[in-house]
Design a protein around this motif. Structure first.
Motif, PDB file in Angstrom:
ATOM      1  N   GLY A   1       0.576  34.758  38.971  1.00 55.93           N
ATOM      2  CA  GLY A   1       1.462  33.848  39.689  1.00 55.93           C
ATOM      3  C   GLY A   1       2.696  33.515  38.893  1.00 55.93           C
ATOM      4  N   PHE A   2       3.101  34.442  38.037  1.00 53.42           N
ATOM      5  CA  PHE A   2       4.257  34.204  37.180  1.00 53.42           C
ATOM      6  C   PHE A   2       5.528  34.049  38.012  1.00 53.42           C
ATOM      7  CE2 PHE A   2       7.894  35.852  34.818  1.00 53.42           C
ATOM      8  CZ  PHE A   2       7.879  35.027  33.714  1.00 53.42           C
TER       9      PHE A   2
ATOM     10  N   ASP B   1       0.904  30.448  38.023  1.00 58.18           N
ATOM     11  CA  ASP B   1       0.012  29.816  38.998  1.00 58.18           C
ATOM     12  C   ASP B   1      -1.103  30.826  39.237  1.00 58.18           C
ATOM     13  OD1 ASP B   1      -1.194  28.352  40.923  1.00 58.18           O
ATOM     14  OD2 ASP B   1       0.282  28.805  42.499  1.00 58.18           O
ATOM     15  N   PRO B   2      -2.020  30.916  38.261  1.00 56.82           N
ATOM     16  CA  PRO B   2      -2.985  32.034  38.266  1.00 56.82           C
ATOM     17  C   PRO B   2      -3.874  32.042  39.511  1.00 56.82           C
ATOM     18  CG  PRO B   2      -3.008  30.837  36.185  1.00 56.82           C
ATOM     19  CD  PRO B   2      -2.235  30.015  37.137  1.00 56.82           C
ATOM     20  N   ASP B   3      -4.283  33.204  39.856  1.00 58.59           N
ATOM     21  CA  ASP B   3      -5.181  33.398  40.982  1.00 58.59           C
ATOM     22  C   ASP B   3      -6.610  33.218  40.490  1.00 58.59           C
ATOM     23  OD1 ASP B   3      -6.755  34.249  43.015  1.00 58.59           O
ATOM     24  OD2 ASP B   3      -5.760  36.196  43.267  1.00 58.59           O
TER      25      ASP B   3
ATOM     26  N   VAL C   1      -6.194  30.555  31.418  1.00 52.25           N
ATOM     27  CA  VAL C   1      -5.061  29.878  32.063  1.00 52.25           C
ATOM     28  C   VAL C   1      -4.160  29.244  30.998  1.00 52.25           C
ATOM     29  CG1 VAL C   1      -4.394  27.985  33.576  1.00 52.25           C
ATOM     30  CG2 VAL C   1      -6.304  29.475  34.213  1.00 52.25           C
ATOM     31  N   SER C   2      -4.793  28.562  30.032  1.00 47.91           N
ATOM     32  CA  SER C   2      -4.010  27.931  28.979  1.00 47.91           C
ATOM     33  C   SER C   2      -3.185  28.959  28.219  1.00 47.91           C
ATOM     34  CB  SER C   2      -4.927  27.207  27.986  1.00 47.91           C
ATOM     35  OG  SER C   2      -5.652  26.215  28.635  1.00 47.91           O
ATOM     36  N   GLU C   3      -3.825  30.087  27.940  1.00 49.11           N
ATOM     37  CA  GLU C   3      -3.113  31.143  27.215  1.00 49.11           C
ATOM     38  C   GLU C   3      -1.922  31.633  28.021  1.00 49.11           C
ATOM     39  OE1 GLU C   3      -3.387  32.717  24.190  1.00 49.11           O
ATOM     40  OE2 GLU C   3      -4.671  31.009  23.686  1.00 49.11           O
ATOM     41  N   LEU C   4      -2.135  31.794  29.305  1.00 47.41           N
ATOM     42  CA  LEU C   4      -1.052  32.272  30.171  1.00 47.41           C
ATOM     43  C   LEU C   4       0.093  31.263  30.221  1.00 47.41           C
ATOM     44  CD1 LEU C   4      -3.142  33.824  33.112  1.00 47.41           C
ATOM     45  CD2 LEU C   4      -1.657  35.064  31.509  1.00 47.41           C
ATOM     46  N   GLU C   5      -0.269  30.007  30.296  1.00 43.36           N
ATOM     47  CA  GLU C   5       0.767  28.973  30.345  1.00 43.36           C
ATOM     48  C   GLU C   5       1.597  28.989  29.066  1.00 43.36           C
ATOM     49  OE1 GLU C   5      -1.578  25.513  31.071  1.00 43.36           O
ATOM     50  OE2 GLU C   5      -1.427  25.691  33.262  1.00 43.36           O
TER      51      GLU C   5
END
Length: 607
Positions: A428-429, A374-376, A392-396
């Motif tokens: 927000g991991f 849930d990125p900041d 964000v997509s990469e993080l997901e």
RNA sequence: GCGCGGAUGGUCUAGUGGUAGGACCUGAGCCUUCCAAGCUCAUGGCCCGGGUUCAAAUCCCGGUCCGCGCACCA
């Protein structure tokens, strides 16, 4: 009455049939006044009726009786549909024509056969031309050099433009199936999101064939009747029991490859058990199709199911069987039964913006641990600007793939080749327990696909008969009453006002019952019988003087007794086409009797 | 797209460098009390475009279409 000689298997039957079809209005080449154009046929009054009756019979069995839904999609669709379906790339051939001998060859095959290139079909044309020049490839027929000869792309789809200009290319559909697949997201709603369900469509399809052949057997515009049956491959099973005892003639790939291979006579149930038909779904529809073909008039001695050889299967089909009929010693394909897997729905899922899946609810909801982010955004926004969403997509993706990446203080991601470090606290991991009610699955498709024109041809060919009646040769079509274009002919025995008036009354009665009736008072009675024989009309009704006398006697007795008029007991002769036998039947319930015969509830012999 | 062979009333066909006959079908009439009967009459045709020729349906060239073979048939 002599015995019927089923028309023998020489080409003469087809010649005679095509001539009859033209003369009597079954089918003929279109636009003859302008010289005609190859591969296009018009169904005449008889043919349109026969074709319509066959389509109705198909609809009754494959849509209504199976509880499937029918749709009617456009014949033109725009380019993206065919990009997704693979027809735009895969439905064309690279042709190169030898300037010396004129032989056309597949350019991609030439390249593959003579160089180390393997998938030449995927190369762009200029490159193929370069390769041909570089390797100095030559014509396989005459050996002339082909360097510098243009390679032409030939796509079998008819192209057109949607709207003015050429900004939006469109194509006439090469199969009706895509019209069903592209509407899947909405169609599944009509099925209340429950598998299995089936969607049918009867309609025209178009292929710009290089060489149309054999009258209506291979044309450029033809009619398909297709069923796309969507199943859950894990849980849905066909009702095999209902077709297990259906006897079929099978010609599996193994027999086709064997030197002394032959058709196998078996049942659907045994064929599945012995693994001859690998897909139970394909087996089920073969079991449905066989009795249906028999019912509409295909000769079961000239009918078989043939399995596709591995080389001829389409890319999407894991197993495929054709229904074939024998015409003049050749087997022609009338239908294909393919297990298409999830190929089509997956492709449209990939290429379109919509969802081509079904949500399948679990019996019990499942609880799973899932890594989420849930990125900041107040951090990522200023840091990455327009790329923030990509981050964000990469993080997901990363969280789902490798949660250990988030174990340190910062996490590394790749963005267009550059590595970026992001503090884990900004991502927000979290690993959370989530409850899942079900999952999205891509249904598999079983496709029985029927060629209606080839069925029309087969039914006519298999019905073609020549025999002798009282020493006179006769040609007739032994069509099933259910599909015959005209069901009954009504004649006055000879020119006579009274006979004609009575006959016209009967015509009106029969039409009111919904029967297809023709009236004919031209020529002697025998000639009129032969006219109807030749177009396959199963019954003829003739009004004669006995009919009139009976009617007069009836009226006299009614008025003498002073009673209410009784039921009309006058009679007419009814003649059956195949045997030429005649019976006298009461006019009063003639319509009812004939309608019952047409429905198959009554037999002429038992009257 | 290539090769071979074709194209004459609605259908099937005969035919010749001087624009066409037949059969069946169809229509009208006569005859006719149940299986393409007979008689009279009628409608209707040389695939298209060039060329050669006084003259082309006919010969030549090109095209269109049909049949077959090759190729193709996701």
């Amino acid at each position: 009455m002599s015995e019927d000689t089923a028309a023998d298997g020489d080409a003469a039957t087809s010649e005679k049939l095509v001539e009859l079809a033209k003369r009597r209005g079954y089918f003929f080449q279109s636009s003859g006044a302008y010289g005609g154009v190859g591969g296009f046929y018009t169904f005449g009054p008889q043919g349109a009726s026969l074709k319509g009756n066959l389509e109705d019979a198909w609809r009754d069995r494959f849509a209504v009786a199976e509880g499937n839904m029918e749709i009617d999609a456009p014949t033109i669709m725009h380019e993206p549909v065919f990009e997704a379906s693979g027809h735009l790339d895969g439905f064309d051939d690279m042709l190169i024509e030898c300037p010396e001998c004129g032989t056309s060859s597949r350019a991609d095959h030439l390249v593959e056969d003579n160089t180390e290139y393997e998938d030449a079909e995927s190369l762009p044309i200029p490159e193929v031309e370069e390769v041909i020049a570089e390797y100095e490839l030559s014509c396989p027929e005459c050996g002339a050099g082909l360097a510098g000869v243009a390679v032409e792309d030939f796509n079998l789809m008819f192209a057109t433009n949607i709207g003015p200009g050429d900004a939006q290319p469109g194509y006439l559909r090469p199969e009706t199936a895509q019209g069903i697949f592209v509407e899947f997201p909405r169609l599944k709603e009509y099925a209340r999101n429950q598998l299995p369900f089936g969607v049918t469509q009867i309609g025209r399809a178009y292929r710009n064939e290089i060489s149309p052949r054999r009258s209506i057997i291979r044309t450029r515009e033809f009619t398909q009747a297709e069923l796309e049956y969507f199943i859950d491959p894990e849980t849905d099973d066909p009702d095999l029991e209902s077709v297990a005892d259906v006897e079929v003639s099978l010609y599996p790939a193994s027999e086709q490859n064997a030197a002394d291979g032959d058709e196998i006579e078996t049942t659907i149930g045994d064929a599945v058990e012995e693994g001859i038909i690998s897909s139970p779904w394909v087996a089920y529809f073969l079991g449905v199709a066989k009795p249906w073909y028999e019912a509409v008039g295909v000769d079961m001695d000239r009918f078989r199911f043939r399995q596709h050889l591995s080389g001829e299967r389409a890319h999407y089909a894991s197993d495929c069987w054709d229904a074939e009929s024998e015409i003049d010693g050749n087997w022609i394909e009338m239908a294909g039964f393919a297990y298409r897997g999830d190929y089509d729905l997956s492709k449209h899922e990939e290429y379109s913006d919509d969802r081509f899946t079904i949500f399948k609810q679990y019996d019990e909801p499942k609880t799973v641990e899932r890594a989420t982010v849930d990125p900041d955004m107040s951090y990522l926004g200023p840091e990455f600007g327009g790329d923030a969403q990509a981050v964000v997509s990469e993080l997901e993706d990363l969280a789902a793939r490798d949660r250990s990446a988030f174990e340190g203080d910062s996490v590394e991601i790749d963005l267009e080749g550059e590595t970026h470090e992001i503090p884990v606290e900004k991502t927000g991991f979290a690993v959370e327990e989530q409850t899942e009610a079900g999952e999205h699955i891509t249904p598999h498709v079983v496709e029985p696909s029927f060629g209606v024109d080839r069925l029309v041809y087969t039914v006519l060919h298999h019905a073609y008969r020549e025999d002798e009646v009282d020493g006179e040769e006769r040609t007739y079509l032994d069509l099933e009453p259910e599909v015959a274009p005209t069901f009954v002919g009504v004649f006055p025995l000879q020119s006579d006002d009274e006979l004609e008036a009575q006959a016209n009354d009967i015509v009106a009665d029969l039409r009111a019952e919904g029967l297809s009736v023709t009236y004919d008072d031209s020529g002697n009675i025998g000639r009129r019988y032969r006219r109807q024989d030749e177009v396959g009309t199963p019954f003829c009704v003739t009004v004669d003087y006995e009919t009139i006398e009976e009617r007069e006697a009836q009226r006299a007795s009614d008025s003498a007794s002073g009673d209410e008029p009784r039921a009309d007991e006058t009679t007419v002769t009814v003649r059956e086409r195949d045997t030429t036998n005649q019976k006298r039947l009461p006019v009063d319930d003639l319509a009812e009797t004939l309608a019952a015969i047409r429905e198959g509830d009554l037999e002429f012999e038992s009257l």
